[in-house]
Design a protein around this motif. Structure first.
Motif, mmCIF file in Angstrom:
data_model
loop_
_atom_site.group_PDB
_atom_site.id
_atom_site.type_symbol
_atom_site.label_atom_id
_atom_site.label_comp_id
_atom_site.label_asym_id
_atom_site.label_seq_id
_atom_site.Cartn_x
_atom_site.Cartn_y
_atom_site.Cartn_z
ATOM 1 N N GLU A 98 1.206 -1.364 0.225
ATOM 2 C CA GLU A 98 0.554 -0.088 -0.130
ATOM 3 C C GLU A 98 0.887 1.046 -0.101
ATOM 4 N N LYS A 99 0.128 1.894 0.148
ATOM 5 C CA LYS A 99 1.825 3.775 0.173
ATOM 6 C C LYS A 99 1.992 3.313 0.972
ATOM 7 N N HIS A 100 2.079 2.870 1.587
ATOM 8 C CA HIS A 100 3.142 3.590 2.782
ATOM 9 C C HIS A 100 4.508 1.752 1.860
ATOM 10 N N MET A 154 1.730 20.761 6.422
ATOM 11 C CA MET A 154 2.181 19.470 5.455
ATOM 12 C C MET A 154 1.375 18.790 5.620
ATOM 13 N N PHE A 155 1.360 17.320 5.409
ATOM 14 C CA PHE A 155 -0.188 16.754 4.946
ATOM 15 C C PHE A 155 -0.193 15.442 5.945
ATOM 16 N N MET A 156 -1.815 15.287 6.472
ATOM 17 C CA MET A 156 -1.709 14.189 7.299
ATOM 18 C C MET A 156 -2.702 13.304 6.477
ATOM 19 N N LYS A 157 -1.662 11.875 6.252
ATOM 20 C CA LYS A 157 -2.647 10.793 5.220
ATOM 21 C C LYS A 157 -3.027 9.527 5.976
ATOM 22 N N PRO A 158 -3.932 8.311 6.030
ATOM 23 C CA PRO A 158 -3.712 7.003 6.395
ATOM 24 C C PRO A 158 -2.540 6.311 4.978
ATOM 25 N N GLY A 161 -4.519 4.733 2.245
ATOM 26 C CA GLY A 161 -4.721 5.529 1.965
ATOM 27 C C GLY A 161 -5.548 5.532 0.608
ATOM 28 N N GLY A 162 -6.687 5.760 0.516
ATOM 29 C CA GLY A 162 -7.365 6.019 -1.224
ATOM 30 C C GLY A 162 -8.564 7.125 -0.758
ATOM 31 N N ALA A 163 -9.123 7.536 -2.229
ATOM 32 C CA ALA A 163 -10.072 8.873 -1.687
ATOM 33 C C ALA A 163 -10.265 9.705 -1.482
ATOM 34 N N TRP A 164 -8.917 10.222 -0.520
ATOM 35 C CA TRP A 164 -8.535 11.479 0.548
ATOM 36 C C TRP A 164 -9.509 11.615 2.051
ATOM 37 N N VAL A 165 -9.845 9.658 2.100
ATOM 38 C CA VAL A 165 -10.247 9.875 3.113
ATOM 39 C C VAL A 165 -9.342 10.412 4.053
ATOM 40 N N LEU A 190 2.831 11.609 7.778
ATOM 41 C CA LEU A 190 3.325 13.010 8.051
ATOM 42 C C LEU A 190 4.118 13.385 7.139
ATOM 43 N N GLN A 191 3.145 13.908 6.354
ATOM 44 C CA GLN A 191 4.394 14.331 5.022
ATOM 45 C C GLN A 191 4.301 15.259 4.763
ATOM 46 N N SER A 192 5.630 15.957 3.991
ATOM 47 C CA SER A 192 5.875 17.533 3.627
ATOM 48 C C SER A 192 5.002 17.290 2.382
ATOM 49 N N SER A 193 4.541 18.813 2.588
ATOM 50 C CA SER A 193 3.855 19.547 1.278
ATOM 51 C C SER A 193 4.799 20.552 0.197
ATOM 52 N N VAL A 194 3.967 19.723 -0.550
ATOM 53 C CA VAL A 194 4.973 20.435 -2.208
ATOM 54 C C VAL A 194 4.300 21.375 -1.761
ATOM 55 N N GLU A 195 4.998 22.436 -1.506
ATOM 56 C CA GLU A 195 4.256 23.921 -2.211
ATOM 57 C C GLU A 195 4.619 24.576 -3.357
ATOM 58 N N ALA A 201 0.563 16.614 -11.896
ATOM 59 C CA ALA A 201 0.165 15.499 -13.177
ATOM 60 C C ALA A 201 -0.062 14.119 -12.717
ATOM 61 N N ARG A 202 -1.456 13.776 -13.652
ATOM 62 C CA ARG A 202 -1.729 12.360 -13.160
ATOM 63 C C ARG A 202 -1.727 12.061 -14.193
ATOM 64 N N SER A 203 -1.242 10.610 -14.186
ATOM 65 C CA SER A 203 -1.443 9.181 -15.019
ATOM 66 C C SER A 203 -1.565 8.260 -15.150
ATOM 67 N N CYS A 258 -0.589 7.797 -10.673
ATOM 68 C CA CYS A 258 0.554 7.952 -10.574
ATOM 69 C C CYS A 258 -0.255 9.485 -10.635
ATOM 70 N N GLU A 259 0.471 9.823 -9.443
ATOM 71 C CA GLU A 259 0.395 11.482 -8.999
ATOM 72 C C GLU A 259 1.950 12.137 -8.358
ATOM 73 N N MET A 260 1.686 13.260 -9.352
ATOM 74 C CA MET A 260 3.530 13.288 -9.300
ATOM 75 C C MET A 260 2.938 15.159 -9.067
ATOM 76 N N LEU A 261 3.580 16.221 -8.270
ATOM 77 C CA LEU A 261 3.295 17.432 -8.605
ATOM 78 C C LEU A 261 5.234 18.006 -9.101
ATOM 79 N N VAL A 262 4.931 18.672 -9.551
ATOM 80 C CA VAL A 262 5.716 19.448 -10.189
ATOM 81 C C VAL A 262 6.629 20.598 -10.385
ATOM 82 N N ILE A 270 3.204 11.760 -5.373
ATOM 83 C CA ILE A 270 3.118 12.012 -3.739
ATOM 84 C C ILE A 270 2.277 10.622 -3.202
ATOM 85 N N ASP A 271 1.896 9.719 -4.472
ATOM 86 C CA ASP A 271 0.238 8.930 -4.838
ATOM 87 C C ASP A 271 0.628 7.863 -5.538
ATOM 88 N N TYR A 272 1.636 6.634 -5.754
ATOM 89 C CA TYR A 272 1.222 6.071 -6.752
ATOM 90 C C TYR A 272 0.833 4.715 -6.129
HETATM 91 N N1 LIG Z 1 2.878 15.692 -0.042
HETATM 92 C C1 LIG Z 1 1.790 17.138 -0.725
HETATM 93 N N2 LIG Z 1 2.402 17.838 -1.517
HETATM 94 C C2 LIG Z 1 1.178 18.432 -1.869
HETATM 95 N N3 LIG Z 1 -0.041 17.784 -2.252
HETATM 96 C C3 LIG Z 1 -0.371 16.679 -1.396
HETATM 97 C C4 LIG Z 1 0.819 16.063 -0.632
HETATM 98 N N4 LIG Z 1 -0.378 14.825 -0.384
HETATM 99 C C5 LIG Z 1 -1.240 14.959 -0.705
HETATM 100 N N5 LIG Z 1 -1.668 16.269 -1.052
HETATM 101 C C6 LIG Z 1 -2.667 16.514 -1.999
HETATM 102 O O1 LIG Z 1 -3.153 15.765 -0.647
HETATM 103 C C7 LIG Z 1 -4.154 14.826 -2.275
HETATM 104 C C8 LIG Z 1 -4.904 13.767 -1.157
HETATM 105 O O2 LIG Z 1 -3.795 12.785 -0.971
HETATM 106 P P1 LIG Z 1 -3.491 11.093 -1.448
HETATM 107 O O3 LIG Z 1 -3.405 11.256 -2.521
HETATM 108 O O4 LIG Z 1 -2.346 10.720 -0.926
HETATM 109 O O5 LIG Z 1 -4.772 10.898 -1.017
HETATM 110 P P2 LIG Z 1 -5.702 9.739 -1.566
HETATM 111 O O6 LIG Z 1 -6.779 9.103 -0.415
HETATM 112 O O7 LIG Z 1 -4.625 8.537 -1.906
HETATM 113 O O8 LIG Z 1 -6.170 10.592 -2.623
HETATM 114 P P3 LIG Z 1 -6.946 9.656 -4.076
HETATM 115 O O9 LIG Z 1 -6.940 8.097 -3.474
HETATM 116 O O10 LIG Z 1 -8.219 10.416 -4.412
HETATM 117 O O11 LIG Z 1 -5.617 9.620 -5.080
HETATM 118 C C9 LIG Z 1 -3.619 14.694 -3.578
HETATM 119 O O12 LIG Z 1 -4.156 15.108 -4.201
HETATM 120 C C10 LIG Z 1 -3.121 16.279 -3.231
HETATM 121 O O13 LIG Z 1 -3.835 16.878 -4.192
#
Ligand SMILES: Nc1ncnc2c1ncn2[C@@H]1O[C@H](COP(=O)(O)OP(=O)(O)OP(=O)(O)O)[C@@H](O)[C@H]1O
Ligand SMILES: [Mg+2]
Length: 410
Positions: A98-100, A154-158, A161-165, A190-195, A201-203, A258-262, A270-272
């Motif tokens: 999974e993500k981790h 920063m971002f806190m995320k599971p 995870g998926g679907a932004w939950v 806890l993840q640093s934000s790419v500001e 880009a989502r592929s 895959c999600e990438m911030l350019v 950031i999410d793949y």
């Molecule tokens: N490190 C980061 N820097 C900047 N923005 C972030 C970062 N992590 C997450 N985000 C933002 O938060 C959103 C959700 O995070 P992430 O994609 O990791 O969660 P998710 O639950 O997998 O979402 P999904 O299933 O929709 O892809 C990202 O689409 C992005 O907009």
């Protein structure tokens, strides 16, 4: 005459299964290198008791269900281990990576994944051994010190995870503590934000094909994929494509987004770990015909060439490249990409598409312009949105698919 049954393991969706089935029907039989004719049938997989020694009828299964429904997940494992059925995707890596784990692996390869810390559960686990174990082994930690190190926001995320939950953007210590307190029994990164990134880009990758799309996460789902060409520099575009293929080859995922911030010239994944990617008509719209064509092409290629499913991971070959000190980041990507192209058999796939499937684009274009497709579009909108929105959304998606047809240059 080899016959292939393609199984679709589905949740609630009707749109892409209908599209996939129809395109494959219109394609008809395909000849292999020795002149044998292969035919295809598509069937939705049903859920029922199965004998572990029973023989499945399928050559290939596309899975959109097993990430939350465990009976078919175990069926997938059985047909992978016992029967060599080709699966999109491997249930093994999808369950365990999974993500981790995906963050860890790609950090190890030197990709520019933002700094990430896994913090222990906020609430005790429901396990009678927890109190003793926690009292003995859980170390006190200073959440604020971790945050100061990563920096706000920063971002806190599971971790899985998926679907932004459960995803939150945290701007200060008060928000951090509130988010952590609310996390309960979910394990959080806890993840640093790419500001200040320039592009999101989502592929979407299907086998050896990748579409890189501009993503607008702040908009409603039907507008998130923006129709935008050439929004990345050629270098960033090819880096995003390479990273997508590398992630997929590494984990044996052949249907993943895959999600990438350019930012500037840097590409930050950031999410793949999305190996059950959203391919809804109402999300992909303009890109839907490409996705369906690619899914048909890849499925047909795997069946006709008897591509062997790979359940093993080839991590060591990647790590050997990662650990070399004489290679730059760019050199490493080139080397990983070689492994990825090798895994996907890219030149052979390209040849196969040119010699056997060159009519797919035309037949998809014809279908997208047919009354039959319009019926699918209308019924998809009707089942997705409330009645008051139907007219607006039907016009919206007809416009986008019309634009796609126009862009095919015919
Ligand atoms: N490190 C980061 N820097 C900047 N923005 C972030 C970062 N992590 C997450 N985000 C933002 O938060 C959103 C959700 O995070 P992430 O994609 O990791 O969660 P998710 O639950 O997998 O979402 P999904 O299933 O929709 O892809 C990202 O689409 C992005 O907009
Ligand atoms: Mg995401």
């Amino acid at each position: 005459m080899p016959q292939h049954l393609i199984g679709l393991l589905l949740g609630t969706e009707e749109d892409w299964p209908t599209a996939f089935t129809e395109i494959l029907r219109r394609l008809g039989p395909v000849k292999d290198g020795s002149g044998d004719t292969h035919t295809f049938d598509v069937e939705r997989v049903t859920i029922e008791p199965f004998d572990l020694r029973s023989k499945p009828r399928h050559s290939l299964v596309i899975d959109r269900l097993a990430y939350w429904y465990y009976h078919p997940r175990e069926w997938l494992k059985k047909i992978a281990l016992m029967d060599d059925v080709y699966l999109l995707n491997s249930p093994f890596t999808f369950q365990s990576m999974e993500k981790h784990a995906a963050y860890c692996a790609m950090m190890r390869l030197g990709l520019k994944v933002p700094d990430t810390v896994l913090v222990p559960y906020k609430h005790p686990l429901d396990n009678s051994r927890y109190a003793y174990t926690a009292a003995r082994y859980n170390r006190q930690f200073d959440l604020d010190a971790i945050a100061d190190h990563l920096g706000y926001p920063m971002f806190m995320k599971p971790y899985d995870g998926g679907a932004w939950v459960g995803v939150s953007r945290v701007r200060d210590s008060a928000e951090l503590h509130a988010a952590y307190d609310a996390s309960g029994e979910r394990l959080m990164h806890l993840q640093s934000s790419v500001e200040g990134y320039d592009s999101f880009a989502r592929s979407l990758s299907i086998g050896a094909e990748t579409m890189v799309m501009r993503f607008r996460p702040e908009l409603p789902m039907h507008e998130r994929y923006e129709v935008s060409h050439g929004f990345l520099s050629p270098d960033a575009g090819s880096e995003v494509t390479s990273i997508s293929r590398i992630v997929n080859a590494f984990f044996r995922w052949e249907f993943n987004s895959c999600e990438m911030l350019v930012r500037g010239t840097e590409v930050h994944p950031i999410d793949y770990a999305n190996a059950c990617p959203d391919v809804a008509l109402t999300s992909l719209h303009y890109y839907f015909p490409w996705a369906m064509s690619a899914l048909v092409r890849w499925a047909v290629f795997c069946c006709v060439t008897a591509r062997q499913p790979r359940l093993d991971l080839d991590t060591r070959r990647y790590f050997e490249i990662a650990d070399r000190e004489d290679l730059s980041y760019e050199d490493k990507l080139t080397e990983y990409r070689r492994l990825a192209d090798d895994y996907f058999d890219t030149p052979r796939y390209t040849d196969f598409c040119a010699s056997r499937l060159s009519n797919v684009d035309d037949l998809v274009l014809e279908w997208i312009q047919s009354a039959d497709f319009d019926k699918l579009l209308v019924s998809t909108v009707r089942s997705t949105y409330p009645a008051v929105e139907h007219e607006r959304f039907i016009a919206h998606f007809r416009g986008l698919l019309g634009l796609w047809a126009q862009d095919q240059g015919r």
